[in-house]
Design a protein around this motif. Structure first.
Motif, PDB file in Angstrom:
ATOM      1  N   TYR A 142      -5.028   1.447   5.434  1.00 22.31           N
ATOM      2  CA  TYR A 142      -3.649   1.795   5.794  1.00 22.31           C
ATOM      3  C   TYR A 142      -3.618   2.529   7.133  1.00 22.31           C
ATOM      4  O   TYR A 142      -2.816   2.196   8.015  1.00 22.31           O
ATOM      5  CB  TYR A 142      -3.031   2.658   4.694  1.00 22.31           C
ATOM      6  N   ILE A 143      -4.502   3.492   7.297  1.00 23.54           N
ATOM      7  CA  ILE A 143      -4.586   4.231   8.568  1.00 23.54           C
ATOM      8  C   ILE A 143      -4.972   3.284   9.702  1.00 23.54           C
ATOM      9  O   ILE A 143      -4.404   3.347  10.799  1.00 23.54           O
ATOM     10  CB  ILE A 143      -5.592   5.399   8.464  1.00 23.54           C
ATOM     11  N   TYR A 192      -4.428   0.001   9.998  1.00 28.60           N
ATOM     12  CA  TYR A 192      -3.321  -0.866  10.392  1.00 28.60           C
ATOM     13  C   TYR A 192      -2.212  -0.093  11.090  1.00 28.60           C
ATOM     14  O   TYR A 192      -1.551  -0.628  11.984  1.00 28.60           O
ATOM     15  CB  TYR A 192      -2.763  -1.616   9.184  1.00 28.60           C
ATOM     16  N   LYS A 193      -1.987   1.156  10.722  1.00 29.41           N
ATOM     17  CA  LYS A 193      -0.975   1.957  11.414  1.00 29.41           C
ATOM     18  C   LYS A 193      -1.412   2.278  12.844  1.00 29.41           C
ATOM     19  O   LYS A 193      -0.589   2.292  13.761  1.00 29.41           O
ATOM     20  CB  LYS A 193      -0.689   3.258  10.648  1.00 29.41           C
ATOM     21  N   LEU A 242      -0.982  -0.830  14.824  1.00 30.18           N
ATOM     22  CA  LEU A 242       0.445  -1.046  15.070  1.00 30.18           C
ATOM     23  C   LEU A 242       0.894  -0.312  16.321  1.00 30.18           C
ATOM     24  O   LEU A 242       1.643  -0.845  17.125  1.00 30.18           O
ATOM     25  CB  LEU A 242       1.238  -0.562  13.854  1.00 30.18           C
ATOM     26  N   VAL A 243       0.403   0.894  16.512  1.00 32.78           N
ATOM     27  CA  VAL A 243       0.770   1.686  17.683  1.00 32.78           C
ATOM     28  C   VAL A 243       0.146   1.105  18.953  1.00 32.78           C
ATOM     29  O   VAL A 243       0.763   1.115  20.016  1.00 32.78           O
ATOM     30  CB  VAL A 243       0.354   3.161  17.482  1.00 32.78           C
ATOM     31  N   GLN A 302       3.306  -6.295  15.775  1.00 34.91           N
ATOM     32  CA  GLN A 302       3.572  -5.000  15.152  1.00 34.91           C
ATOM     33  C   GLN A 302       4.168  -5.173  13.756  1.00 34.91           C
ATOM     34  O   GLN A 302       3.787  -4.469  12.828  1.00 34.91           O
ATOM     35  CB  GLN A 302       4.533  -4.185  16.016  1.00 34.91           C
ATOM     36  N   ASN A 339       2.442  -4.019  10.319  1.00 30.47           N
ATOM     37  CA  ASN A 339       3.172  -3.142   9.413  1.00 30.47           C
ATOM     38  C   ASN A 339       3.203  -3.724   8.004  1.00 30.47           C
ATOM     39  O   ASN A 339       3.107  -2.977   7.024  1.00 30.47           O
ATOM     40  CB  ASN A 339       4.592  -2.915   9.927  1.00 30.47           C
ATOM     41  N   ALA A 369      -0.082  -3.017   6.485  1.00 27.03           N
ATOM     42  CA  ALA A 369      -0.149  -1.612   6.110  1.00 27.03           C
ATOM     43  C   ALA A 369       0.591  -1.373   4.795  1.00 27.03           C
ATOM     44  O   ALA A 369       0.149  -0.563   3.967  1.00 27.03           O
ATOM     45  CB  ALA A 369       0.426  -0.737   7.216  1.00 27.03           C
ATOM     46  N   LYS A 370       1.704  -2.075   4.571  1.00 25.42           N
ATOM     47  CA  LYS A 370       2.438  -1.935   3.313  1.00 25.42           C
ATOM     48  C   LYS A 370       1.610  -2.419   2.130  1.00 25.42           C
ATOM     49  O   LYS A 370       1.665  -1.835   1.044  1.00 25.42           O
ATOM     50  CB  LYS A 370       3.750  -2.707   3.374  1.00 25.42           C
ATOM     51  N   LEU A 389      -0.842   0.321   1.457  1.00 26.06           N
ATOM     52  CA  LEU A 389      -0.172   1.476   0.858  1.00 26.06           C
ATOM     53  C   LEU A 389       0.170   1.207  -0.601  1.00 26.06           C
ATOM     54  O   LEU A 389      -0.002   2.088  -1.455  1.00 26.06           O
ATOM     55  CB  LEU A 389       1.088   1.821   1.646  1.00 26.06           C
TER      56      LEU A 389
END
Length: 96
Positions: free
Chosen positions: A15-16, A18-19, A22-23, A31, A35, A38-39, A42
């Motif tokens: 998750y970290i 992919y976040k 994304l940035v 992006q 995201n 990442a979902k 999560l």
């Protein structure tokens, strides 16, 4: 029961990851795809965290909280899967 904490840690680190990716990305389509990934991570994290907490404490309160976490995890996972499929198809059309 070492499997649940292992899955929890892997899902949290993904998750970290992919976040952060994304940035770093400038493409809005990429992006959105990151995201959605990442979902998924999560949702996996929350789902297995709810199971682990119930197995660790085994009380009625932890059962109710675990059920709430299971439901939230399933919803996040489903939303992530749906959006991931959508954006993967859009990304392949965009690249072609």
């Amino acid at each position: 029961m070492i499997i649940f904490p292992t899955i929890i840690l892997i899902a949290f680190f993904l998750y970290i990851y992919y976040k952060v990716m994304l940035v770093k990305s400038r493409d809005p389509l990429q992006q959105a795809y990151m995201n959605s990934k990442a979902k998924i991570c999560l949702g996996t994290f929350v789902f297995f965290f709810g199971i682990n907490q119930y197995l660790f404490y085994e009380t009625r309160l932890s059962l109710f909280i675990g059920i709430i976490f299971l439901i939230l995890g399933i919803f996040q996972f489903r939303l992530g899967i749906k959006s991931s499929r959508h954006y993967r198809n859009e990304y392949s059309k965009h690249r072609a």
